[in-house]
Write an enzyme that holds these catalytic residues in place. Structure first.
Site, PDB file in Angstrom:
ATOM      1  N   ASP A 286     -11.107   2.702   3.146  1.00 40.36           N
ATOM      2  CA  ASP A 286     -11.410   1.261   3.042  1.00 40.36           C
ATOM      3  C   ASP A 286     -12.890   1.028   2.740  1.00 40.36           C
ATOM      4  O   ASP A 286     -13.264  -0.071   2.312  1.00 40.36           O
ATOM      5  CB  ASP A 286     -11.094   0.562   4.375  1.00 40.36           C
ATOM      6  CG  ASP A 286      -9.768  -0.179   4.353  1.00 40.36           C
ATOM      7  OD1 ASP A 286      -9.395  -0.687   3.281  1.00 40.36           O
ATOM      8  OD2 ASP A 286      -9.125  -0.252   5.420  1.00 40.36           O
TER       9      ASP A 286
ATOM     10  N   LYS B  36       0.847  -1.201   0.000  1.00 39.24           N
ATOM     11  CA  LYS B  36       0.000   0.000   0.000  1.00 39.24           C
ATOM     12  C   LYS B  36       0.879   1.247   0.000  1.00 39.24           C
ATOM     13  O   LYS B  36       0.615   2.210  -0.736  1.00 39.24           O
ATOM     14  CB  LYS B  36      -0.942  -0.018   1.215  1.00 39.24           C
ATOM     15  CG  LYS B  36      -2.072  -1.027   1.053  1.00 39.24           C
ATOM     16  CD  LYS B  36      -2.891  -1.264   2.307  1.00 39.24           C
ATOM     17  CE  LYS B  36      -3.884  -2.402   2.053  1.00 39.24           C
ATOM     18  NZ  LYS B  36      -4.702  -2.760   3.198  1.00 39.24           N
TER      19      LYS B  36
ATOM     20  N   GLN C 190      -4.955  -1.522   9.230  1.00 35.15           N
ATOM     21  CA  GLN C 190      -4.850  -2.851   8.635  1.00 35.15           C
ATOM     22  C   GLN C 190      -5.512  -3.883   9.543  1.00 35.15           C
ATOM     23  O   GLN C 190      -5.257  -3.921  10.749  1.00 35.15           O
ATOM     24  CB  GLN C 190      -3.359  -3.197   8.391  1.00 35.15           C
ATOM     25  CG  GLN C 190      -3.134  -4.494   7.646  1.00 35.15           C
ATOM     26  CD  GLN C 190      -3.665  -4.467   6.204  1.00 35.15           C
ATOM     27  OE1 GLN C 190      -3.750  -3.413   5.577  1.00 35.15           O
ATOM     28  NE2 GLN C 190      -4.023  -5.620   5.687  1.00 35.15           N
TER      29      GLN C 190
HETATM   30  N1  GUN Z   1      -7.002  -6.885   5.742  1.00 32.51           N
HETATM   31  C1  GUN Z   1      -7.247  -7.671   4.656  1.00 32.51           C
HETATM   32  N2  GUN Z   1      -7.793  -6.929   3.670  1.00 32.51           N
HETATM   33  C2  GUN Z   1      -7.878  -5.664   4.129  1.00 32.51           C
HETATM   34  C3  GUN Z   1      -8.337  -4.445   3.555  1.00 32.51           C
HETATM   35  O1  GUN Z   1      -8.809  -4.366   2.417  1.00 32.51           O
HETATM   36  N3  GUN Z   1      -8.259  -3.344   4.368  1.00 32.51           N
HETATM   37  C4  GUN Z   1      -7.776  -3.395   5.627  1.00 32.51           C
HETATM   38  N4  GUN Z   1      -7.750  -2.268   6.348  1.00 32.51           N
HETATM   39  N5  GUN Z   1      -7.337  -4.513   6.195  1.00 32.51           N
HETATM   40  C5  GUN Z   1      -7.394  -5.632   5.434  1.00 32.51           C
END
Ligand code: GUN
Length: 279
Positions: free
Chosen positions: A119, A52, A96
């Site tokens: 998100d 990311k 996350q």
């Molecule tokens: N953990 C697994 N996929 C995601 C996601 O798309 N966003 C976040 N914040 N955590 C995750």
């Protein structure tokens, strides 16, 4: 032979478009920053977080990294989120998931300002999607819509069957397909006659989280198959929720694993970050 829906190529195309847009916004004096918070050091989460941050760098927005220890309390995490909510330089906030067990995931999701919820997990974002109002959309299902559109798969009027009802994929996926005028059926692990229902699908989206669960017997000839699953075996080989080799000859288009849905999630996160810059 089925058309291969190339998520790697489409995600690269989207990131290029976003890079261009960020450059244009910069010329107008508008900059972007994504705050990425990781609690603990789960290795899979660390890989996602690193990717990311790399994507932010590529499109030209700042990433602010918060790597917090496993022992961080819920109150401490909420304090940091509140500080970032107030910070005008931060357009997007991402925690996350999963968070450690002593922290309540829903409380954390709710604490993020809906205007920075890149998100798309906040109840307000989900509610807006449900009633067709503007708001951030969960990245993986939004990415699947882009995969279909950019591969010229017609959605309107088609019967879309989704296997899986998670808050992150199955449910928002159903709402997005409905928004595109598909007829939508949501199924899950306890659905009766699952095979018969899947056999009626023009577009089958598989997010059940079971390795190679869907075989040729689930498919109508000519269907489009989207595989959201990702499983790693002892030799590090990746596979999805679909038995690719068996299903591919039957369908008109299919996403591979890897290189299908996977790369789209980060591309759509970047899309949401750019959207957050202009809110
Ligand atoms: N953990 C697994 N996929 C995601 C996601 O798309 N966003 C976040 N914040 N955590 C995750």
């Amino acid at each position: 032979m089925a058309k291969l829906i190339d998520g790697k190529h489409i995600s690269a195309e989207i990131k290029e478009e976003l890079k261009q847009k960020v450059a244009e916004l910069k010329a107008e004096g508008i900059t972007g920053a994504l705050a990425v918070i990781q609690v603990g050091d789960d290795p899979a989460s660390s890989v996602y977080v690193r990717n990311k941050k790399k994507a932010c760098e590529f499109i030209g927005i700042d990433s602010l990294s918060y790597e917090l220890s496993e022992e961080t309390t819920q109150e401490e995490l909420l304090e940091l989120i509140e500080k970032l909510n107030q910070d005008e330089k931060v357009n997007g906030i991402l925690v996350q998931l999963p968070v450690p067990k002593h922290i309540d995931e829903n409380t954390i999701i709710k604490a993020i300002s809906p205007s920075k919820d890149v998100d798309g997990f906040h109840p307000q974002s989900v509610g807006a999607l449900t009633i067709g109002q503007k708001g951030f959309v969960s990245c993986t299902p939004a990415g699947i819509i882009q995969l279909l559109k950019r591969s010229d798969v017609e959605i309107e009027g088609k019967h879309c069957v989704i296997i899986g009802r998670s808050n992150i994929v199955g449910k928002p996926m159903a709402l997005l397909m409905l928004r595109e005028n598909a007829t939508v059926t949501i199924t899950h692990s306890r659905t009766k006659n699952l095979k018969e229902i899947c056999k009626a699908a023009d577009i089958l989206i598989v997010a059940i989280g079971k390795k190679e669960f869907v075989d040729a017997s689930y498919l109508k000839e000519g269907a489009v198959v989207i595989d959201v699953g990702i499983h790693r075996d002892e030799n590090n080989k990746l596979s999805g929720d679909v038995k690719f080799d068996e299903v591919e000859p039957l369908c008109s288009a299919i996403t591979p694993v890897p290189g299908g849905v996977g790369p789209m999630t980060i591309a759509m996160l970047m899309n949401n970050c750019v959207e957050a810059m202009t809110k």
